[in-house]
Design a protein around this motif. Structure first.
Motif, PDB file in Angstrom:
ATOM      1  N   ALA A 190     -10.248   4.295  -2.493  1.00  0.00           N
ATOM      2  CA  ALA A 190      -9.280   3.736  -1.538  1.00  0.00           C
ATOM      3  C   ALA A 190     -10.005   2.933  -0.461  1.00  0.00           C
ATOM      4  O   ALA A 190      -9.570   1.834  -0.104  1.00  0.00           O
ATOM      5  CB  ALA A 190      -8.447   4.853  -0.914  1.00  0.00           C
ATOM      6  N   VAL A 191     -11.110   3.449   0.033  1.00  0.00           N
ATOM      7  CA  VAL A 191     -11.881   2.731   1.058  1.00  0.00           C
ATOM      8  C   VAL A 191     -12.441   1.431   0.491  1.00  0.00           C
ATOM      9  O   VAL A 191     -12.381   0.376   1.133  1.00  0.00           O
ATOM     10  CB  VAL A 191     -13.012   3.627   1.619  1.00  0.00           C
ATOM     11  CG1 VAL A 191     -13.977   2.834   2.482  1.00  0.00           C
ATOM     12  CG2 VAL A 191     -12.414   4.791   2.404  1.00  0.00           C
TER      13      VAL A 191
ATOM     14  N   ALA B 174       0.834  -1.212   0.000  1.00  0.00           N
ATOM     15  CA  ALA B 174       0.000   0.000   0.000  1.00  0.00           C
ATOM     16  C   ALA B 174       0.865   1.257   0.000  1.00  0.00           C
ATOM     17  O   ALA B 174       0.555   2.230  -0.704  1.00  0.00           O
ATOM     18  CB  ALA B 174      -0.945  -0.012   1.198  1.00  0.00           C
ATOM     19  N   VAL B 175       1.951   1.248   0.753  1.00  0.00           N
ATOM     20  CA  VAL B 175       2.857   2.403   0.772  1.00  0.00           C
ATOM     21  C   VAL B 175       3.510   2.585  -0.600  1.00  0.00           C
ATOM     22  O   VAL B 175       3.642   3.717  -1.089  1.00  0.00           O
ATOM     23  CB  VAL B 175       3.922   2.248   1.894  1.00  0.00           C
ATOM     24  CG1 VAL B 175       5.012   3.291   1.776  1.00  0.00           C
ATOM     25  CG2 VAL B 175       3.240   2.322   3.259  1.00  0.00           C
ATOM     26  N   LEU B 176       3.894   1.485  -1.218  1.00  0.00           N
ATOM     27  CA  LEU B 176       4.433   1.556  -2.583  1.00  0.00           C
ATOM     28  C   LEU B 176       3.386   2.148  -3.527  1.00  0.00           C
ATOM     29  O   LEU B 176       3.689   3.015  -4.352  1.00  0.00           O
ATOM     30  CB  LEU B 176       4.861   0.175  -3.064  1.00  0.00           C
ATOM     31  CG  LEU B 176       5.319   0.079  -4.521  1.00  0.00           C
ATOM     32  CD1 LEU B 176       6.610   0.855  -4.724  1.00  0.00           C
ATOM     33  CD2 LEU B 176       5.488  -1.371  -4.920  1.00  0.00           C
ATOM     34  N   GLY B 177       2.158   1.709  -3.407  1.00  0.00           N
ATOM     35  CA  GLY B 177       1.077   2.247  -4.231  1.00  0.00           C
ATOM     36  C   GLY B 177       0.860   3.728  -3.991  1.00  0.00           C
ATOM     37  O   GLY B 177       0.611   4.498  -4.933  1.00  0.00           O
ATOM     38  N   LEU B 178       0.973   4.151  -2.729  1.00  0.00           N
ATOM     39  CA  LEU B 178       0.844   5.571  -2.400  1.00  0.00           C
ATOM     40  C   LEU B 178       1.904   6.385  -3.132  1.00  0.00           C
ATOM     41  O   LEU B 178       1.598   7.410  -3.746  1.00  0.00           O
ATOM     42  CB  LEU B 178       0.971   5.758  -0.887  1.00  0.00           C
ATOM     43  CG  LEU B 178       0.845   7.190  -0.382  1.00  0.00           C
ATOM     44  CD1 LEU B 178      -0.619   7.593  -0.332  1.00  0.00           C
ATOM     45  CD2 LEU B 178       1.475   7.313   0.984  1.00  0.00           C
ATOM     46  N   ALA B 179       3.130   5.899  -3.103  1.00  0.00           N
ATOM     47  CA  ALA B 179       4.216   6.590  -3.804  1.00  0.00           C
ATOM     48  C   ALA B 179       3.957   6.623  -5.312  1.00  0.00           C
ATOM     49  O   ALA B 179       4.193   7.644  -5.970  1.00  0.00           O
ATOM     50  CB  ALA B 179       5.546   5.901  -3.509  1.00  0.00           C
TER      51      ALA B 179
ATOM     52  N   GLY C  13      -3.283   2.123  -2.036  1.00  0.00           N
ATOM     53  CA  GLY C  13      -2.225   3.122  -2.007  1.00  0.00           C
ATOM     54  C   GLY C  13      -2.279   4.087  -3.169  1.00  0.00           C
ATOM     55  O   GLY C  13      -2.124   5.306  -2.989  1.00  0.00           O
ATOM     56  N   VAL C  14      -2.505   3.568  -4.359  1.00  0.00           N
ATOM     57  CA  VAL C  14      -2.556   4.436  -5.542  1.00  0.00           C
ATOM     58  C   VAL C  14      -3.702   5.439  -5.407  1.00  0.00           C
ATOM     59  O   VAL C  14      -3.510   6.645  -5.634  1.00  0.00           O
ATOM     60  CB  VAL C  14      -2.700   3.611  -6.839  1.00  0.00           C
ATOM     61  CG1 VAL C  14      -3.010   4.509  -8.029  1.00  0.00           C
ATOM     62  CG2 VAL C  14      -1.436   2.801  -7.098  1.00  0.00           C
ATOM     63  N   TYR C  15      -4.885   4.966  -5.031  1.00  0.00           N
ATOM     64  CA  TYR C  15      -6.028   5.875  -4.877  1.00  0.00           C
ATOM     65  C   TYR C  15      -5.799   6.878  -3.747  1.00  0.00           C
ATOM     66  O   TYR C  15      -6.165   8.056  -3.865  1.00  0.00           O
ATOM     67  CB  TYR C  15      -7.319   5.097  -4.644  1.00  0.00           C
ATOM     68  CG  TYR C  15      -7.791   4.327  -5.853  1.00  0.00           C
ATOM     69  CD1 TYR C  15      -7.846   4.909  -7.114  1.00  0.00           C
ATOM     70  CD2 TYR C  15      -8.207   2.999  -5.737  1.00  0.00           C
ATOM     71  CE1 TYR C  15      -8.274   4.201  -8.218  1.00  0.00           C
ATOM     72  CE2 TYR C  15      -8.657   2.281  -6.844  1.00  0.00           C
ATOM     73  CZ  TYR C  15      -8.682   2.889  -8.069  1.00  0.00           C
ATOM     74  OH  TYR C  15      -9.126   2.190  -9.163  1.00  0.00           O
TER      75      TYR C  15
END
Length: 170
Positions: free
Chosen positions: A143-144, A33-38, A114-116
């Motif tokens: 994301a939810v 998820a953190v990778l997706g956030l980045a 993460g991406v969303y």
């Protein structure tokens, strides 16, 4: 088909038999998820730096994710009832298929969460305007819903565990 692992508050169990699959690590899902956030934040910055318009999350995306989450929850419930409650045998290839669907859904759901979330965070700075506000709301909702997909995938994975034999005594 997943053997039980050690969880906080549980006594250590014997090593799972060869050929078994370990439960999905929550730490790994958080890392994904953190990778997706980045990825989400970077994607918006790259597209906007190039003079483009960052992609927006549509209603159809939300509906599709909700449908997927619902299917996974139903599959998890049915599998749990069949294997854990009624203790029926399941064709091994079907059980492995359901297990892999659950694991894959958890991984993809974590990445998309993460991406969303990255998309939503990218537009928070301009939330006073209607366009960015709508992007934050839609990306936040996606994301939810992606978290629901992760949860349903983990439940399906858990439902595929072979129950301990009540006749066996250690």
């Amino acid at each position: 088909m997943v053997s039980g692992g050690t969880e906080p508050g549980r006594a250590p169990q014997k090593e799972p038999p060869e050929g078994s699959v370990r439960p999905t690590s929550r730490r790994l899902l958080v890392a994904i998820a953190v990778l997706g956030l980045a990825i989400g934040v970077t994607l918006v910055k790259v597209v906007e730096a190039d003079g483009g318009v960052a992609p927006a999350v549509s209603w159809l995306t939300l509906v599709a994710w909700l449908f997927l989450a619902a299917l996974l929850f139903v599959a998890a419930r049915n599998t749990h009832q069949r294997i854990q409650v009624r203790r029926e045998r399941m064709d091994p290839s079907r059980a492995v298929f359901l297990l892999m669907i659950g694991k894959a859904s958890a991984f993809v759901g974590a990445l998309c969460t993460g991406v969303y979330a990255g998309f939503a965070l990218s537009f928070v700075r301009a939330i006073g305007f209607s366009g960015p506000r709508n992007r934050v709301i839609m990306a936040g909702a996606a994301a939810v819903i992606s978290v629901l997909v992760v949860t349903a995938g983990l439940l399906l994975e858990r439902a595929c565990r072979i129950p301990d034999d009540p006749d066996e005594t250690p």
